[in-house]
Design a protein around this motif. Structure first.
Motif, PDB file in Angstrom:
ATOM      1  N   ARG A 133       0.828  -1.208   0.000  1.00 44.23           N
ATOM      2  CA  ARG A 133       0.000   0.000   0.000  1.00 44.23           C
ATOM      3  C   ARG A 133       0.865   1.262   0.000  1.00 44.23           C
ATOM      4  N   ASP A 134       1.991   1.208   0.718  1.00 41.16           N
ATOM      5  CA  ASP A 134       2.906   2.344   0.781  1.00 41.16           C
ATOM      6  C   ASP A 134       3.765   2.465  -0.478  1.00 41.16           C
ATOM      7  N   GLY A 135       3.620   1.534  -1.415  1.00 38.38           N
ATOM      8  CA  GLY A 135       4.351   1.603  -2.678  1.00 38.38           C
ATOM      9  C   GLY A 135       5.750   1.034  -2.635  1.00 38.38           C
ATOM     10  N   MET A 136       6.047   0.217  -1.629  1.00 41.30           N
ATOM     11  CA  MET A 136       7.399  -0.322  -1.490  1.00 41.30           C
ATOM     12  C   MET A 136       7.536  -1.758  -1.953  1.00 41.30           C
ATOM     13  N   VAL A 137       6.432  -2.482  -1.939  1.00 39.78           N
ATOM     14  CA  VAL A 137       6.444  -3.889  -2.344  1.00 39.78           C
ATOM     15  C   VAL A 137       5.505  -4.062  -3.530  1.00 39.78           C
ATOM     16  N   HIS A 138       5.967  -4.859  -4.495  1.00 50.99           N
ATOM     17  CA  HIS A 138       5.138  -5.202  -5.652  1.00 50.99           C
ATOM     18  C   HIS A 138       4.678  -6.654  -5.484  1.00 50.99           C
ATOM     19  N   ARG A 139       3.387  -6.864  -5.621  1.00 49.66           N
ATOM     20  CA  ARG A 139       2.801  -8.212  -5.542  1.00 49.66           C
ATOM     21  C   ARG A 139       2.425  -8.618  -6.951  1.00 49.66           C
ATOM     22  N   ASP A 140       3.042  -9.688  -7.441  1.00 56.31           N
ATOM     23  CA  ASP A 140       2.798 -10.165  -8.797  1.00 56.31           C
ATOM     24  C   ASP A 140       2.077 -11.509  -8.727  1.00 56.31           C
ATOM     25  N   ALA A 141       0.759 -11.477  -8.928  1.00 58.36           N
ATOM     26  CA  ALA A 141      -0.056 -12.695  -8.902  1.00 58.36           C
ATOM     27  C   ALA A 141      -0.195 -13.224 -10.326  1.00 58.36           C
ATOM     28  N   LYS A 142       0.311 -14.414 -10.559  1.00 55.87           N
ATOM     29  CA  LYS A 142       0.257 -15.014 -11.887  1.00 55.87           C
ATOM     30  C   LYS A 142      -0.974 -15.913 -11.989  1.00 55.87           C
ATOM     31  N   PRO A 143      -1.736 -15.794 -13.075  1.00 50.38           N
ATOM     32  CA  PRO A 143      -2.962 -16.591 -13.232  1.00 50.38           C
ATOM     33  C   PRO A 143      -2.660 -18.007 -13.711  1.00 50.38           C
ATOM     34  N   VAL A 144      -2.056 -18.789 -12.842  1.00 48.99           N
ATOM     35  CA  VAL A 144      -1.731 -20.186 -13.160  1.00 48.99           C
ATOM     36  C   VAL A 144      -2.298 -21.069 -12.062  1.00 48.99           C
ATOM     37  N   ILE A 145      -2.316 -22.367 -12.337  1.00 51.00           N
ATOM     38  CA  ILE A 145      -2.782 -23.321 -11.330  1.00 51.00           C
ATOM     39  C   ILE A 145      -1.621 -24.238 -11.005  1.00 51.00           C
ATOM     40  N   PRO A 146      -1.222 -24.348  -9.748  1.00 48.97           N
ATOM     41  CA  PRO A 146      -1.718 -23.585  -8.602  1.00 48.97           C
ATOM     42  C   PRO A 146      -1.285 -22.119  -8.710  1.00 48.97           C
ATOM     43  N   PRO A 147      -1.998 -21.240  -8.001  1.00 51.17           N
ATOM     44  CA  PRO A 147      -1.672 -19.813  -8.064  1.00 51.17           C
ATOM     45  C   PRO A 147      -0.228 -19.545  -7.632  1.00 51.17           C
ATOM     46  N   ARG A 148       0.395 -18.587  -8.290  1.00 52.10           N
ATOM     47  CA  ARG A 148       1.767 -18.205  -7.932  1.00 52.10           C
ATOM     48  C   ARG A 148       1.796 -16.698  -7.699  1.00 52.10           C
ATOM     49  N   VAL A 149       2.284 -16.323  -6.517  1.00 54.27           N
ATOM     50  CA  VAL A 149       2.404 -14.908  -6.171  1.00 54.27           C
ATOM     51  C   VAL A 149       3.851 -14.650  -5.773  1.00 54.27           C
ATOM     52  N   ASP A 150       4.459 -13.678  -6.422  1.00 53.72           N
ATOM     53  CA  ASP A 150       5.827 -13.283  -6.111  1.00 53.72           C
ATOM     54  C   ASP A 150       5.817 -11.873  -5.545  1.00 53.72           C
ATOM     55  N   TYR A 151       6.714 -11.636  -4.593  1.00 56.75           N
ATOM     56  CA  TYR A 151       6.855 -10.320  -3.979  1.00 56.75           C
ATOM     57  C   TYR A 151       8.244  -9.797  -4.290  1.00 56.75           C
ATOM     58  N   SER A 152       8.310  -8.517  -4.642  1.00 58.67           N
ATOM     59  CA  SER A 152       9.590  -7.872  -4.921  1.00 58.67           C
ATOM     60  C   SER A 152       9.496  -6.414  -4.475  1.00 58.67           C
ATOM     61  N   LEU A 153      10.634  -5.744  -4.485  1.00 58.76           N
ATOM     62  CA  LEU A 153      10.658  -4.337  -4.109  1.00 58.76           C
ATOM     63  C   LEU A 153      10.432  -3.457  -5.333  1.00 58.76           C
ATOM     64  N   THR A 154       9.758  -2.367  -5.118  1.00 60.20           N
ATOM     65  CA  THR A 154       9.631  -1.324  -6.129  1.00 60.20           C
ATOM     66  C   THR A 154      10.871  -0.433  -6.014  1.00 60.20           C
ATOM     67  N   GLY A 155      10.981   0.577  -6.854  1.00 60.64           N
ATOM     68  CA  GLY A 155      12.084   1.526  -6.732  1.00 60.64           C
ATOM     69  C   GLY A 155      12.085   2.203  -5.375  1.00 60.64           C
TER      70      GLY A 155
END
Length: 130
Positions: free
Chosen positions: A68-90
């Protein structure tokens, strides 16, 4: 006016926005999330193992707050099983660098902190027994 005074709002007006972000970044789990994600992106379960000791609920809340603060990016991939990756923004990389500097300072100065604690405890014990 000092920064501390600027970051303190009168009672009833809530918390100053800068102070709130500072609390998010320097919280117990916020620091560790930023430091871990500075290294690479993680899936939720990997990140939880990397950090250690954090409950699923607390990690979820921390990630959502930092997202929410713009520091983490949540990348949810539409695959089965679901895959969500977290990374840092700039913005998150900038914050992580600042937190890392503080963590490294803490590591360098830990012997001094331990010595100060020992002196403090000795003085307190002497006062208690007097």
């Amino acid at each position: 006016m000092t920064k501390v005074r600027e970051w303190t709002m009168p009672a009833g007006e809530g918390i100053c926005p800068q102070r709130l972000v500072l609390e998010h970044v320097t919280s117990r789990w916020g620091v560790l999330v930023l430091l871990a994600l500075e290294e690479r992106s993680f899936r939720f379960s990997e990140l939880r193992r990397e950090i250690g000791g954090v409950s699923e609920k607390m990690l979820t809340q921390t990630l959502q707050t930092l997202e929410r603060d713009g520091m983490v990016h949540r990348d949810a991939k539409p695959v089965i099983p679901p895959r969500v990756d977290y990374s840092l923004t700039g913005l998150g990389r900038e914050a992580a660098a600042q937190v890392r500097a503080l963590a490294e300072w803490t590591e360098r100065r830990m012997a001094d902190v331990a010595e100060a604690r020992e002196r403090y405890d000795e003085v307190r014990a002497a006062r208690s027994s007097a």
